[in-house]
Design a protein around this motif. Structure first.
Motif, PDB file in Angstrom:
ATOM      1  N   LEU A 118       0.829  -1.205   0.000  1.00 42.47           N
ATOM      2  CA  LEU A 118       0.000   0.000   0.000  1.00 42.47           C
ATOM      3  C   LEU A 118       0.862   1.253   0.000  1.00 42.47           C
ATOM      4  CD1 LEU A 118      -2.917  -0.838   2.455  1.00 42.47           C
ATOM      5  CD2 LEU A 118      -2.810  -1.122  -0.008  1.00 42.47           C
ATOM      6  N   THR A 124      -2.129   5.603  -1.469  1.00 38.62           N
ATOM      7  CA  THR A 124      -2.910   5.030  -0.393  1.00 38.62           C
ATOM      8  C   THR A 124      -2.747   5.862   0.876  1.00 38.62           C
ATOM      9  OG1 THR A 124      -2.532   2.824  -1.297  1.00 38.62           O
ATOM     10  CG2 THR A 124      -3.285   2.958   0.987  1.00 38.62           C
ATOM     11  N   PRO A 636      -3.736  -1.557  -4.810  1.00 36.36           N
ATOM     12  CA  PRO A 636      -4.084  -0.791  -3.591  1.00 36.36           C
ATOM     13  C   PRO A 636      -5.459  -1.114  -3.019  1.00 36.36           C
ATOM     14  CG  PRO A 636      -3.010   0.642  -5.175  1.00 36.36           C
ATOM     15  CD  PRO A 636      -3.220  -0.672  -5.878  1.00 36.36           C
ATOM     16  N   GLN A 637      -6.410  -1.463  -3.872  1.00 38.91           N
ATOM     17  CA  GLN A 637      -7.760  -1.758  -3.385  1.00 38.91           C
ATOM     18  C   GLN A 637      -7.900  -3.182  -2.849  1.00 38.91           C
ATOM     19  OE1 GLN A 637      -7.187  -0.286  -6.460  1.00 38.91           O
ATOM     20  NE2 GLN A 637      -7.594   1.743  -5.614  1.00 38.91           N
ATOM     21  N   VAL A 671      -9.438   1.980   0.249  1.00 39.83           N
ATOM     22  CA  VAL A 671      -8.608   2.869  -0.564  1.00 39.83           C
ATOM     23  C   VAL A 671      -9.389   3.196  -1.831  1.00 39.83           C
ATOM     24  CG1 VAL A 671      -6.476   3.115  -1.868  1.00 39.83           C
ATOM     25  CG2 VAL A 671      -6.464   1.901   0.307  1.00 39.83           C
TER      26      VAL A 671
END
Length: 921
Positions: A118, A124, A636-637, A671
């Motif tokens: 992240l 993020t 990131p998600q 995020v």
């Protein structure tokens, strides 16, 4: 690309040969906490202790030496120690936490990998990465000490708030250890009162008389008389740095007593005096080396040569270490060193006094060396210290585009303050890079003005225009339009976003596939936000094609998530599976021996589709493979999407309370990006709340989101309004409110019409499911065929792609309707498959309860009460229990009398208060 780390900062400083054993401090560190004698303090080998160990004292009291000795002992005893030697360059949260996470990964492999992913993304929120780090620490079974040495160099509002958050949530097997010159901005008083703080202060660190003797006569071998030692102890008050400097000054003196007698002054004057004594006694070439290299945070032979103009930097550093002249090795191979911080400060002061302005040139030499050796962050830092803004701008311009492509926006963002606007103005490539960093950091206030300035330079270049990377000039017009499109999107100007995105594609330089991809994706985002999913899909498909040509395969996987989400909303589950599986094939082709970043997200996506189709075993297997790939192989998600998928599986297997907990975790690590948040995690949690009969909490969510049944409908909030419709139906079931039911029916009608018009078949199915329940709630058994006719429309649409969960998640009321549909259509396969989905959900055992009533409820009355807590009406409850409606009414009347209530809602509330209904919060 990961944030560049100075790995030497993650090494515990090697043990020194001139240490004086200090068992009293070791004993203090392992003693029970004074306020809580039943708890172990931060003993090296204990497993329980205070959250925070604070070693706080002015410079020169041996804090780092104590911590290094302690860390070595702990490591020898088998405890993991993560060490970070901090510098002022880590004041920015991104850099600080990158080093912290790397230290933890190094000390306890497996811890911090997801958080590092992240942080590496650069977009993020740091708090989300810390939350994930805490989860990883909690899962680690063994003890860990996280040591932050020289914490005062980074202490400030940005870092302190997140460190406090970390401290508050540390699992019991992890301890935070801070070495600092000043007390940190942390809740020390509260920690002290709770017995969660162990403090080692200057008074504890001062050398005692015996330790002074052991050091001066034992370690240094001065052979001083007891009276001289006592005098020196009294003059220095046991201050270790002063004693060390005094020892250096005393060596080879014919009359040490006279020297000690003349020794006086407060701390700073003592240091100045002693450093002058020590430095003045060195050969001139060593003295000059010390002063010139004092501007450096780190020292290596080649770097020192570049700064001093010499050619023997490595040998001089080794000589300084042998002479114990406050040089600290930073690695085991003696390639990198640093000066003791206090010593370096005084050296710099002497440098400024002796040669005003020389430090500026020394910083510039250091900047040029770092730039030539591919360390732009250090190069910029020294260029700024050397007042050479042009050099700093050259360094930034030379690397800014590459750093943005590698997603190191946070680093570029920090440089914006170092590059005056007037300098960036005449450097178009640099100006575009800084704009990109601002956009990626979510700082939009100055972007429009900067874009205007850049446009004026491109239209009419001033004579002093400077371009270091000429190959980047042709891509500027297209790239500028992508930023204008993104800016319009952020402002909600969807038409403007589309127009600028189209211009970005049109103005992209030949071969600039990234600009084409970005423009196409932004155009797709604008269409997505309006609910035009076909156009959005075309835009993202074009973006994927551009990213494939550019070789940005991880970004292809990121876009694949959006493509699949669009297809799922359109009800096209098979196309979503094809998208995910195609992305996985691409990942396998370009994995280069390891999983491509984003692969884990593809497995989560496949799990979500399998869940919707009622294939629970397949969903569990996909999630297992996602776990094997790990969060480092996620985008990131990934952290929040993984938790949402796991929550769906828990809910499908009769653990709604566990699902709620996971959704709350998902919300904490959420995020976002430029994509519309069309399926908000809090809305998913509200749906799960209904599954455990927490209507009041679900209504709280409605109020927090300012939702109303008569809202103007927008696609972005479609999922939330569908959630509201569910809540209204449940509220009507408990309260019997025709007003609430009418509001739900009207809302569902408008949602159904909007979804049909937008071709969102997945949403159409969902609205029909809820409309069938609303119809049954309105008419009951009088017109059950009407409800079944509505349900039949949903099932026929769902059959095409195999939707199951959209029915099963509605629980017993939907099961009753589905059974009726099967009775009316005994040869139709899909309704039977949906019923199988209901049967695959295990029924959790009813908890044993102590009723606390004078006249306890019977077993059958308890069954009725549990069904009263659902949204089943009387006839449906009768069918569920296989009894007559009159029997249900008789049981209900008896329940009301025993509980002392007169309505269904108050009966359920009273039942929860007495523990007759499971409180699964």
């Amino acid at each position: 690309m990961p944030t560049p780390l100075v790995r030497t900062k993650l090494h515990v400083p090697p043990a020194r040969d001139d240490l004086v054993p200090r068992p009293r401090l070791s004993s203090r560190l392992s003693a029970p906490s004074a306020g809580h004698p039943d708890r172990r303090s931060v003993g090296l080998h204990g497993s329980v202790g205070p959250r925070l160990v604070l070693v706080s004292a002015p410079p020169g009291f041996g804090k780092s030496t104590l911590l290094a000795t302690w860390a070595a002992t702990a490591a020898a005893a088998g405890r993991a120690v993560a060490w970070v030697s901090l510098e002022s360059s880590e004041r920015h949260p991104d850099t600080f936490w990158a080093h912290v996470v790397a230290a933890l990964e190094q000390a306890a492999p497996g811890v911090g990998a997801g958080a590092a992913t992240l942080l590496d993304d650069g977009r993020t929120p740091v708090r989300a990465a810390i939350t994930l780090l805490l989860n990883e620490l909690a899962a680690h079974p063994d003890g860990i000490d996280l040591v932050l040495d020289d914490y005062h160099l980074v202490d400030g509002p940005q870092v302190a708030a997140d460190v406090e958050f970390l401290l508050q949530h540390l699992p019991p097997q992890v301890r935070l250890v801070i070495g600092t010159r000043a007390d940190p901005d942390l809740p020390l008083a509260r920690l002290r009162a709770r017995g969660e703080l162990l403090e080692v202060r200057a008074a504890d660190l001062r050398f005692t008389g015996d330790e002074v003797t052991a050091y001066l006569n034992g370690v240094v071998g001065l052979g001083l008389r007891a009276s001289d030692i006592a005098a020196l102890e009294g003059r220095t008050e046991g201050w270790i740095a002063a004693l060390q400097l005094a020892a250096l000054s005393l060596q080879d003196r014919p009359d040490p007593t006279a020297f000690i007698a003349g020794f006086a002054g407060d701390d700073r004057y003592v240091v100045d005096y002693l450093v002058e004594e020590v430095v003045a006694r060195q050969p001139e070439e060593v003295r000059r080396f010390l002063l010139d290299t004092s501007v450096l945070d780190r020292l290596s032979g080649p770097l020192c040569d570049a700064v001093t103009g010499g050619d023997d930097g490595r040998s001089v550093l080794q000589q300084l270490e042998r002479l114990n002249l406050f040089v600290v090795p930073l690695d085991d191979t003696r390639q990198w060193y640093r000066y003791h911080h206090l010593f370096a400060e005084v050296l710099r002061s002497h440098l400024d006094d002796e040669a005003p302005g020389r430090a500026v040139e020394l910083h510039r030499r250091a900047a040029r060396w770092y730039a030539a050796h591919g360390e732009p962050e250090a190069a910029v830092r020294h260029a700024v210290a050397g007042h050479d803004v042009e050099l700093a701008a050259d360094v930034v311009e030379g690397c800014v585009i590459g750093m943005l492509r590698d997603r190191r926006e946070s680093t570029v963002r920090r440089w914006i303050a170092d590059i005056p606007a007037v300098v960036a103005h005449r450097r178009p490539v640099l100006a575009l890079g800084l704009i990109g960093a601002l956009m990626s950091s979510g700082e939009f206030a100055d972007v429009e003005e900067r874009l205007g300035d850049l446009q004026s330079v491109l239209d009419d270049p001033p004579p002093d225009t400077r371009v270091l990377v000429a190959s980047e000039l042709p891509r500027l017009p297209g790239a500028m339009e992508t930023y204008r499109a993104a800016l319009a999107l952020v402002r909600g100007d969807l038409a403007g976003a589309t127009a600028h995105a189209d211009l970005a594609v049109a103005r992209a330089a030949p071969g600039d596939d990234l600009t084409v991809a970005a423009g196409s994706a932004l155009s797709g985002l604008a269409s997505w936000a309006t609910g035009d999913l076909d156009t959005a899909h075309r835009g993202y498909s074009a973006a994927v094609a551009g990213l494939r040509r550019a070789g940005n395969h991880s970004d292809v996987l990121g876009c694949s998530i959006t493509l699949a989400d669009l297809r799922i909303t359109q009800g096209r589950l098979g196309d979503a599976v094809d998208t995910y599986e195609g992305a996985l094939r691409l990942a396998e082709q370009h994995s280069e021996g390891g999983a491509l970043r984003g692969s884990a997200d593809m497995m989560v996506g496949l799990a979500m589709v399998a869940l919707e189709r009622g294939e629970l075993s397949a969903a569990a297997e996909h999630l297992r493979r996602a776990d094997e790939l790990g969060e480092p192989n996620g985008l990131p998600q990934h952290p929040y999407r993984l938790r949402v998928a796991r929550a769906g599986l828990l809910r499908a297997t009769a653990d709604p309370a566990g699902a709620i907990r996971l959704l709350e975790e998902a919300d904490r690590v959420y995020v976002g990006d430029f994509s519309p948040n069309v399926r908000p995690v809090p809305a998913q949690r509200a749906r799960a709340l209904l599954a455990v009969d927490r209507l009041a909490d679900a209504l709280d969510w409605v109020r927090e989101q300012h939702l109303g049944a008569d809202d103007e409908l927008h696609y972005v909030r479609e999922y939330e309004h569908l959630t509201l419709a569910r809540i209204l139906l449940r509220q009507n079931a408990l309260e019997g409110s025709t007003r609430v039911l009418a509001a739900a029916e009207d809302l569902l009608g408008r949602l159904h019409e909007a979804a049909q018009g937008g071709g969102r078949t997945g949403t159409v199915i969902e609205t029909l499911v809820l409309q069938s329940l609303a119809h049954r709630a309105r008419h009951g058994r009088r017109d059950e065929p009407g409800a079944i006719r509505v349900l039949e429309q949903a099932v026929r649409l769902a059959e095409v792609e195999g939707h199951v969960r959209v029915f099963v998640d509605e629980g017993s009321p939907m099961r009753s309707l589905m059974e009726a549909l099967v009775r009316a259509n005994p040869t139709w396969g899909h309704p039977r498959r949906v019923l199988d989905g209901f049967r695959s959900v295990p029924t959790p055992p009813a908890p044993a309860v102590q009723q606390g009533l004078v006249d306890p409820l019977s077993g059958r009355e308890l069954d009725v009460l549990r069904l009263l807590a659902s949204d089943l009406d009387g006839p449906a409850i009768a069918r569920e229990l296989v009894v007559s409606l009159n029997t249900v009414r008789t049981h209900t009347k008896s329940i009301y009398a025993k509980l002392g209530v007169n309505s269904r809602l108050t009966a359920v509330t009273r039942g929860r208060e007495l523990g007759l209904l499971p409180d699964r919060r």
